[in-house]
Design a protein around this motif. Structure first.
Motif, PDB file in Angstrom:
ATOM      1  N   LYS A   1       5.232   0.881  -8.911  1.00 19.27           N
ATOM      2  CA  LYS A   1       7.717   1.753  -8.728  1.00 19.27           C
ATOM      3  C   LYS A   1       7.411   3.428  -9.437  1.00 19.27           C
ATOM      4  O   LYS A   1       8.187   3.811  -8.673  1.00 19.27           O
ATOM      5  N   THR A   2       6.304   3.142 -10.509  1.00 22.24           N
ATOM      6  CA  THR A   2       6.581   4.622 -11.015  1.00 22.24           C
ATOM      7  C   THR A   2       6.470   5.402 -10.195  1.00 22.24           C
ATOM      8  O   THR A   2       6.742   6.422  -9.664  1.00 22.24           O
ATOM      9  N   GLU A   3       5.439   5.434  -8.785  1.00 23.39           N
ATOM     10  CA  GLU A   3       4.583   6.492  -8.415  1.00 23.39           C
ATOM     11  C   GLU A   3       5.770   6.474  -7.348  1.00 23.39           C
ATOM     12  O   GLU A   3       5.815   7.127  -6.488  1.00 23.39           O
ATOM     13  N   ILE A   4       6.348   5.543  -6.161  1.00 23.22           N
ATOM     14  CA  ILE A   4       7.241   5.300  -5.317  1.00 23.22           C
ATOM     15  C   ILE A   4       8.180   6.141  -5.533  1.00 23.22           C
ATOM     16  O   ILE A   4       9.024   6.731  -5.017  1.00 23.22           O
ATOM     17  N   GLU A   5       9.498   6.417  -6.825  1.00 19.95           N
ATOM     18  CA  GLU A   5      10.344   7.016  -7.114  1.00 19.95           C
ATOM     19  C   GLU A   5      10.085   7.904  -7.779  1.00 19.95           C
ATOM     20  O   GLU A   5      11.045   9.328  -7.065  1.00 19.95           O
TER      21      GLU A   5
ATOM     22  N   THR B   1       0.864  -1.073  -0.340  1.00 20.22           N
ATOM     23  CA  THR B   1      -0.108  -0.200  -0.368  1.00 20.22           C
ATOM     24  C   THR B   1       0.965   1.195   0.600  1.00 20.22           C
ATOM     25  O   THR B   1       1.818   1.493   1.160  1.00 20.22           O
ATOM     26  N   LEU B   2       0.496   2.209  -1.041  1.00 17.49           N
ATOM     27  CA  LEU B   2       1.444   3.560  -0.892  1.00 17.49           C
ATOM     28  C   LEU B   2       0.256   4.395  -0.260  1.00 17.49           C
ATOM     29  O   LEU B   2      -0.224   4.705  -1.009  1.00 17.49           O
ATOM     30  N   LEU B   3       0.365   5.098   0.615  1.00 17.93           N
ATOM     31  CA  LEU B   3       0.255   5.989   1.465  1.00 17.93           C
ATOM     32  C   LEU B   3       0.901   7.630   0.347  1.00 17.93           C
ATOM     33  O   LEU B   3       2.332   6.839   0.317  1.00 17.93           O
ATOM     34  N   SER B   4       0.622   8.309   1.668  1.00 20.68           N
ATOM     35  CA  SER B   4       1.185   9.697   0.912  1.00 20.68           C
ATOM     36  C   SER B   4       2.650   9.988   2.131  1.00 20.68           C
ATOM     37  O   SER B   4       3.508  10.409   1.089  1.00 20.68           O
ATOM     38  N   ASP B   5       3.442   8.845   2.556  1.00 16.98           N
ATOM     39  CA  ASP B   5       3.942   9.147   3.617  1.00 16.98           C
ATOM     40  C   ASP B   5       5.066   7.722   3.229  1.00 16.98           C
ATOM     41  O   ASP B   5       6.285   7.756   3.949  1.00 16.98           O
ATOM     42  N   ARG B   6       4.718   6.519   3.302  1.00 15.07           N
ATOM     43  CA  ARG B   6       5.122   5.664   3.547  1.00 15.07           C
ATOM     44  C   ARG B   6       4.794   4.729   2.708  1.00 15.07           C
ATOM     45  O   ARG B   6       3.502   5.217   1.929  1.00 15.07           O
TER      46      ARG B   6
ATOM     47  N   ASP C   1       4.084  -7.376   8.754  1.00 10.59           N
ATOM     48  CA  ASP C   1       3.516  -6.490   8.506  1.00 10.59           C
ATOM     49  C   ASP C   1       5.037  -5.756   8.745  1.00 10.59           C
ATOM     50  O   ASP C   1       5.913  -4.653   9.615  1.00 10.59           O
ATOM     51  N   LYS C   2       5.045  -4.702   8.026  1.00 13.52           N
ATOM     52  CA  LYS C   2       6.159  -3.430   7.273  1.00 13.52           C
ATOM     53  C   LYS C   2       5.677  -2.109   6.799  1.00 13.52           C
ATOM     54  O   LYS C   2       5.142  -1.927   6.283  1.00 13.52           O
ATOM     55  N   ASP C   3       6.055  -0.910   7.663  1.00 11.89           N
ATOM     56  CA  ASP C   3       6.349   0.447   6.836  1.00 11.89           C
ATOM     57  C   ASP C   3       7.716   0.347   6.775  1.00 11.89           C
ATOM     58  O   ASP C   3       8.301   0.398   7.009  1.00 11.89           O
ATOM     59  N   ILE C   4       7.407   1.250   5.968  1.00  6.65           N
ATOM     60  CA  ILE C   4       9.493   2.128   5.236  1.00  6.65           C
ATOM     61  C   ILE C   4       8.405   3.266   5.397  1.00  6.65           C
ATOM     62  O   ILE C   4       7.783   3.289   3.455  1.00  6.65           O
ATOM     63  N   LEU C   5       9.456   4.290   5.642  1.00  7.77           N
ATOM     64  CA  LEU C   5       8.982   5.787   4.691  1.00  7.77           C
ATOM     65  C   LEU C   5       9.323   6.277   3.747  1.00  7.77           C
ATOM     66  O   LEU C   5      10.763   5.519   3.394  1.00  7.77           O
ATOM     67  N   ILE C   6       8.923   6.817   2.373  1.00  7.08           N
ATOM     68  CA  ILE C   6       9.256   7.391   2.061  1.00  7.08           C
ATOM     69  C   ILE C   6      10.621   7.481   1.780  1.00  7.08           C
ATOM     70  O   ILE C   6      11.393   7.304   0.989  1.00  7.08           O
ATOM     71  N   SER C   7      10.920   8.612   2.854  1.00  2.97           N
ATOM     72  CA  SER C   7      12.697   9.328   2.811  1.00  2.97           C
ATOM     73  C   SER C   7      13.151   8.734   3.708  1.00  2.97           C
ATOM     74  O   SER C   7      14.452   8.892   3.186  1.00  2.97           O
ATOM     75  N   ALA C   8      13.020   7.283   3.259  1.00  4.38           N
ATOM     76  CA  ALA C   8      13.667   6.418   3.764  1.00  4.38           C
ATOM     77  C   ALA C   8      14.571   5.765   2.804  1.00  4.38           C
ATOM     78  O   ALA C   8      15.069   4.563   3.041  1.00  4.38           O
ATOM     79  N   LEU C   9      13.883   5.606   1.561  1.00  2.00           N
ATOM     80  CA  LEU C   9      14.154   4.590   0.895  1.00  2.00           C
ATOM     81  C   LEU C   9      15.133   5.296  -0.533  1.00  2.00           C
ATOM     82  O   LEU C   9      15.786   5.908  -0.249  1.00  2.00           O
TER      83      LEU C   9
END
Length: 162
Positions: A106-110, A20-25, A44-52
């Protein structure tokens, strides 16, 4: 009390989990028989976008599944085989029918990674006027040994707005 709204932007179900792509993770949720077989020790796992650092897709083959793998900034970006990917906590397997949805994910996360790295830093505030007489006085005090170099540099930066 103001609460930040976390918006679900994309949700894609794979073979051994759901991303699941959320606004910040991103969230990786494990459910189903394949998840229990391949991800028994990973929940289950959460990864912040800023930490990728990045996202990689391995395309599915005729007889094999593909996968999407998330590379955290503190992780190891080495290549991995499908067997290792199946048990990796940052990886979700998918089949050829699911490829389009995972490619879009993948495109949206990038895009979000680039946005998170592009911080707008305002220029430092510069004083309206610089008191050159005071700078000269401080310089003289430094030359006479009345103030240390660290004190001189600190005062000079403060007066120049640095």
């Amino acid at each position: 009390m103001n609460r930040a709204v976390i918006q679900v932007e994309i949700q894609v179900r794979g073979i051994n989990g759901q991303v699941t792509l959320l606004s910040d993770r991103i969230q990786i949720k494990r459910a189903g028989a394949m998840a229990r077989l391949t991800q028994a020790r990973n929940g289950d796992k959460d990864i912040l976008i800023s930490a990728l650092n990045g996202v990689r897709i391995q395309l599915p083959g005729l007889l094999s599944n593909g996968y999407i793998r998330f590379y955290p900034a503190d992780g190891n970006p080495n290549e991995t085989s499908l067997v290792r990917a199946a048990s990796d906590a940052n990886t979700v397997l998918f089949n050829s029918r699911q490829l389009g949805k995972f490619a879009n994910l993948k495109t949206e996360i990038e895009k979000k990674i680039v946005t998170a790295r592009t911080l707008v830093v305002p220029p430092p505030a510069v004083p309206a006027t610089i008191d050159f007489d005071l700078l000269d006085q401080l310089n003289e005090q430094y030359k006479q040994g009345l103030i240390s170099k660290a004190e001189w540099v600190s005062a000079k930066k403060r007066l120049l707005g640095l």
